[in-house]
Design a protein around this motif. Structure first.
Motif, PDB file in Angstrom:
ATOM      1  N   ASN A 295       0.874  -1.190   0.000  1.00 43.80           N
ATOM      2  CA  ASN A 295       0.000   0.000   0.000  1.00 43.80           C
ATOM      3  C   ASN A 295       0.902   1.229   0.000  1.00 43.80           C
ATOM      4  O   ASN A 295       1.384   1.657   1.062  1.00 43.80           O
ATOM      5  CB  ASN A 295      -0.927  -0.002   1.222  1.00 43.80           C
ATOM      6  CG  ASN A 295      -1.993   1.070   1.141  1.00 43.80           C
ATOM      7  OD1 ASN A 295      -1.763   2.160   0.606  1.00 43.80           O
ATOM      8  ND2 ASN A 295      -3.184   0.745   1.616  1.00 43.80           N
ATOM      9  N   GLU A 296       1.116   1.797  -1.176  1.00 42.07           N
ATOM     10  CA  GLU A 296       2.077   2.896  -1.311  1.00 42.07           C
ATOM     11  C   GLU A 296       1.633   4.125  -0.517  1.00 42.07           C
ATOM     12  O   GLU A 296       2.449   4.793   0.130  1.00 42.07           O
ATOM     13  CB  GLU A 296       2.250   3.262  -2.788  1.00 42.07           C
ATOM     14  CG  GLU A 296       3.323   4.307  -3.024  1.00 42.07           C
ATOM     15  CD  GLU A 296       3.633   4.507  -4.499  1.00 42.07           C
ATOM     16  OE1 GLU A 296       3.597   3.511  -5.237  1.00 42.07           O
ATOM     17  OE2 GLU A 296       3.895   5.651  -4.888  1.00 42.07           O
ATOM     18  N   ALA A 297       0.339   4.417  -0.548  1.00 40.25           N
ATOM     19  CA  ALA A 297      -0.160   5.590   0.175  1.00 40.25           C
ATOM     20  C   ALA A 297       0.049   5.430   1.673  1.00 40.25           C
ATOM     21  O   ALA A 297       0.465   6.368   2.368  1.00 40.25           O
ATOM     22  CB  ALA A 297      -1.636   5.805  -0.153  1.00 40.25           C
ATOM     23  N   ALA A 298      -0.249   4.231   2.184  1.00 41.47           N
ATOM     24  CA  ALA A 298      -0.072   3.985   3.617  1.00 41.47           C
ATOM     25  C   ALA A 298       1.406   4.031   3.994  1.00 41.47           C
ATOM     26  O   ALA A 298       1.763   4.532   5.070  1.00 41.47           O
ATOM     27  CB  ALA A 298      -0.667   2.622   3.979  1.00 41.47           C
TER      28      ALA A 298
ATOM     29  N   ARG B  90       3.708   5.807   2.532  1.00 38.35           N
ATOM     30  CA  ARG B  90       4.122   7.222   2.529  1.00 38.35           C
ATOM     31  C   ARG B  90       3.594   7.931   3.784  1.00 38.35           C
ATOM     32  O   ARG B  90       4.326   8.732   4.404  1.00 38.35           O
ATOM     33  CB  ARG B  90       3.603   7.896   1.264  1.00 38.35           C
ATOM     34  CG  ARG B  90       4.110   9.322   1.088  1.00 38.35           C
ATOM     35  CD  ARG B  90       3.675   9.934  -0.228  1.00 38.35           C
ATOM     36  NE  ARG B  90       4.428   9.407  -1.366  1.00 38.35           N
ATOM     37  CZ  ARG B  90       3.936   8.562  -2.257  1.00 38.35           C
ATOM     38  NH1 ARG B  90       2.679   8.146  -2.165  1.00 38.35           N
ATOM     39  NH2 ARG B  90       4.682   8.126  -3.252  1.00 38.35           N
ATOM     40  N   ALA B  91       2.374   7.598   4.157  1.00 37.12           N
ATOM     41  CA  ALA B  91       1.790   8.222   5.347  1.00 37.12           C
ATOM     42  C   ALA B  91       2.516   7.821   6.624  1.00 37.12           C
ATOM     43  O   ALA B  91       2.543   8.582   7.609  1.00 37.12           O
ATOM     44  CB  ALA B  91       0.301   7.858   5.460  1.00 37.12           C
TER      45      ALA B  91
END
Length: 329
Positions: free
Chosen positions: A208-211, A213-214
């Motif tokens: 999960n790239e967004a997670a 990064r977050a």
């Protein structure tokens, strides 16, 4: 005063879907064993030690490339320039491998640095331009092939030193050098994925790239490292291939990227990223090598071998799609 014993907790029996899911994790190993047993029955020569040395030596180059592309696919990317990197790294190493011109370390460093630089260039373009990896590496695939032709002036680079050719055709304690290189690369790749922070970040970015990064992971830096490592392994594969054929061929490595990607996917690396192992990739590369060797022993035409390989790749992708659906459900 009587004490009341507490009954031990019992584990719930595994359900049928969980059993199927667990079995699918070992499917590649079972398929590998079944095919080996089948080939041993129809072609007795298949199980000889000399034949297995040939298989693993031939598999070594594809496995090196497959380790690198496994890192890339784990992060949700793809690299179509592997074959061109093999060619340009091999030609570069060959240009410095003429007898008595340079010590052995010079052509080795030249080939490795070429692969590393090419991979870093891929990673830089992908992370900075936001262009999909498929498009970027499709373009650099053509650039790499052109560079190999320019450096070699369109001709094979021959007359390499014996010490350089030893890398592809020599043996240490009876073990061919390409197999030793494969063993070291496998161990290093396994440690990288299982024991280092970068390995955990690869799974996180692909899952999960967004997670990722977050949670504070520098996704761009992880991808840059991944493509650089992939390029380094491609450079190493180019050196081994050039030493095996004792010539730097600008047209070498055509289609190698497809075999490497196939080995990673057949070995269980998810095309969606976030899932896969180096051990599975090694088994995938061995499975391709075993099938190719078995078909050779059975005198099956190379044309039919390509059909079989294509069917295996499609089957692996279909199974991978099934796994993804199970995960999402």
């Amino acid at each position: 005063m009587e004490t009341q014993s507490i009954p031990p907790k019992t584990q719930p029996a595994p359900t049928l879907p969980s059993r199927v899911r667990r079995l699918s994790q070992y499917g590649i190993f079972l398929a590998f064993l079944i095919i080996c047993v089948g080939l041993a029955v129809v072609a007795p020569r298949f199980l000889t030690v000399s034949n297995w040395v040939i298989i693993i030596t031939q598999v070594s180059i594809n496995a090196l490339l497959a380790f690198g592309v496994t890192f890339v696919i784990l992060t949700g990317g793809i690299d179509l320039s592997l074959g061109s990197m093999v060619a340009v790294a091999g030609v570069t190493a060959a240009l410095f491998a003429h007898p008595d011109d340079y010590p052995l370390l010079v052509p080795l460093a030249a080939g490795l640095l070429t692969g590393i630089g090419f991979g870093a260039f891929n990673g830089f373009l992908i992370t900075r331009s936001k262009v999909p990896p498929f498009i970027v590496t499709l373009g650099t695939m053509t650039i790499g092939r052109g560079l190999a032709l320019i450096l070699s002036k369109g001709r094979p680079v021959s007359n390499l030193s014996d010490s350089f050719n030893f890398i592809g055709g020599g043996a240490v304690l009876g073990i061919p050098v390409p197999i030793l290189i494969l063993a070291v690369a496998f161990a290093a790749s396994w440690v990288l994925l299982r024991k280092t922070v970068l390995g955990r970040y690869m799974y996180a970015v692909g899952g999960n790239e967004a997670a990722a990064r977050a949670s504070g992971i520098d996704v761009g830096r992880v991808k840059l490292w991944v493509y650089t490592l992939c390029g380094g392994l491609a450079g190493l594969a180019g050196i081994v291939l050039t030493a095996r054929i004792t010539t730097g061929q600008p047209n070498a490595g055509v289609g190698f990227e497809l075999d490497a990607i196939a080995a990673a996917i057949i070995g269980g690396t998810s095309t969606a990223g976030g899932s896969g192992t180096i051990t599975g990739t090694l088994i995938g590369a061995l499975l391709i090598g075993v099938i190719s060797n078995g078909l050779d022993l059975l005198n099956v035409s190379s044309y039919y071998q390509q059909v079989v390989m294509g069917a295996i790749i499609i089957a692996a992708v279909v199974l991978d799609g099934g796994r993804e659906l199970k995960v999402k459900s």
